[in-house]
Design an enzyme around this catalytic site. Structure first.
Site, PDB file in Angstrom:
ATOM      1  N   TYR A 164      -1.896  -8.344   4.997  1.00  0.00           N
ATOM      2  CA  TYR A 164      -1.647  -7.090   4.283  1.00  0.00           C
ATOM      3  C   TYR A 164      -1.411  -7.343   2.785  1.00  0.00           C
ATOM      4  CZ  TYR A 164      -1.291  -2.280   6.094  1.00  0.00           C
ATOM      5  OH  TYR A 164      -1.541  -0.986   6.476  1.00  0.00           O
ATOM      6  N   GLU A 171      -7.243  -5.622  -3.609  1.00  0.00           N
ATOM      7  CA  GLU A 171      -7.567  -4.246  -4.016  1.00  0.00           C
ATOM      8  C   GLU A 171      -7.024  -3.950  -5.410  1.00  0.00           C
ATOM      9  OE1 GLU A 171      -6.299  -1.496  -0.925  1.00  0.00           O
ATOM     10  OE2 GLU A 171      -7.013  -2.885   0.597  1.00  0.00           O
TER      11      GLU A 171
END
Ligand SMILES: CCCCCCCCCCCCC/C=C/C(=O)SCCNC(=O)CCNC(=O)[C@H](O)C(C)(C)COP(=O)(O)OP(=O)(O)OC[C@H]1O[C@@H](n2cnc3c(N)ncnc32)[C@H](O)[C@@H]1OP(=O)(O)O
Length: 242
Positions: A164, A171
């Site tokens: 994660y 991103e």
């Protein structure tokens, strides 16, 4: 009296039959959906690996897998519907944020800004998403088929601890790399005056999106940590209404 009891039990039986066939239908659909999505992300994994082995570089990799990625990531919107209609016991908000942020990354950042497609950060989130989704969809599939190997369950509820933050880092670095191009081109922006009398600055919007990771990401991460405690350690977790 006897007949009304009988009526009641007939009605109850009918209701139970309806529920059973509805849940059998839902299970059949989810099994099909999860198998398709596992296959889709496996195809992406193989395509990425082949590209890298053949070309020896990550440059051009995004372009070579873009269509397949856009297809399978967009199809994941169905998961928000699964939650909304109660087919799966997951929060619509948690799933919505997860799926929409991915779709936004694919369509409105990576796909729209060609200059950033060869950034290492794109490869980082692509690899992380691919590993995560193969694990997640195969977990759901084997779980539905009631033959879940422990290592898949373990991977589903442990890998995210590292994956994660890595995915989010990829991103955020990609959006950051896009900022200069967005500012220079003025893409997706509307300046005043215009006939709608509305102004929108995509550059500022991207900065707001980056900042929104600060409150939103911990919620997704803690949601997964709670799921982990529930599934791997059998803790009973009382969820707040979401
Ligand atoms: C307009 C732009 C807006 C942008 C906003 C930006 C802000 C963004 C902030 C944060 C961004 C995050 C970006 C994400 C990056 C990455 O993905 S990085 C890679 C690492 N990622 C992960 O590890 C993903 C982890 N997340 C998830 O798994 C899910 O997406 C989830 C929704 C967050 C959590 O999943 P959840 O479904 O709640 O948990 P589970 O334990 O898996 O399932 C709960 C129950 O639901 C059943 N179920 C769910 N889906 C299915 C299915 N498809 N098929 C069958 N069953 C399903 C599951 O079995 C569980 O059921 P029970 O066993 O009965 O409880």
């Amino acid at each position: 009296m006897a007949s009304s009891e009988e009526d009641g039990s007939v009605e109850e039986k009918e209701n139970n039959n309806k529920k059973r066939s509805k849940s059998a239908l839902a299970t059949a659909w989810l099994t099909f959906y999860n198998i398709t999505m596992t296959a889709g992300w496996l195809v992406l994994a193989v395509a990425m690996l082949r590209f890298y082995l053949q070309k020896g570089t990550h440059k051009g990799l995004y372009k070579s897998i873009a269509r397949t990625l856009k297809f399978f990531q967009t199809v994941a919107l169905v998961e928000v519907i699964h939650c909304a209609v109660g087919m799966v016991r997951t929060s619509v908000i948690v799933t919505g944020v997860q799926v929409c942020s991915r779709i936004f990354m694919v369509w409105f950042v990576t796909n729209s800004i060609k200059q950033i497609q060869n950034e290492e950060s794109v490869i980082l989130f692509l690899v992380v998403w691919t590993v995560t989704e193969i694990t997640r969809y195969s977990f759901y599939t084997f779980n539905l088929l009631k033959h879940l190997p422990y290592f898949i369950k373990w991977a589903r509820y442990n890998m995210f601890i590292v994956m994660y933050p890595l995915g989010v880092a990829g991103e955020l670095m990609t959006i950051y790399a896009a900022l200069p191009y967005v500012r220079r081109s003025g893409m997706f922006s509307m300046r005043l005056p215009n006939k709608y009398n509305v102004s929108f600055d995509y550059y500022i919007f991207l900065i707001i999106v980056m900042l929104s990771y600060i409150p939103l990401f911990p919620q997704l991460y803690f949601h997964m940590l709670r799921q982990r405690r529930k599934v791997l350690h059998g803790e009973v977790i009382v969820e707040k209404d979401e």
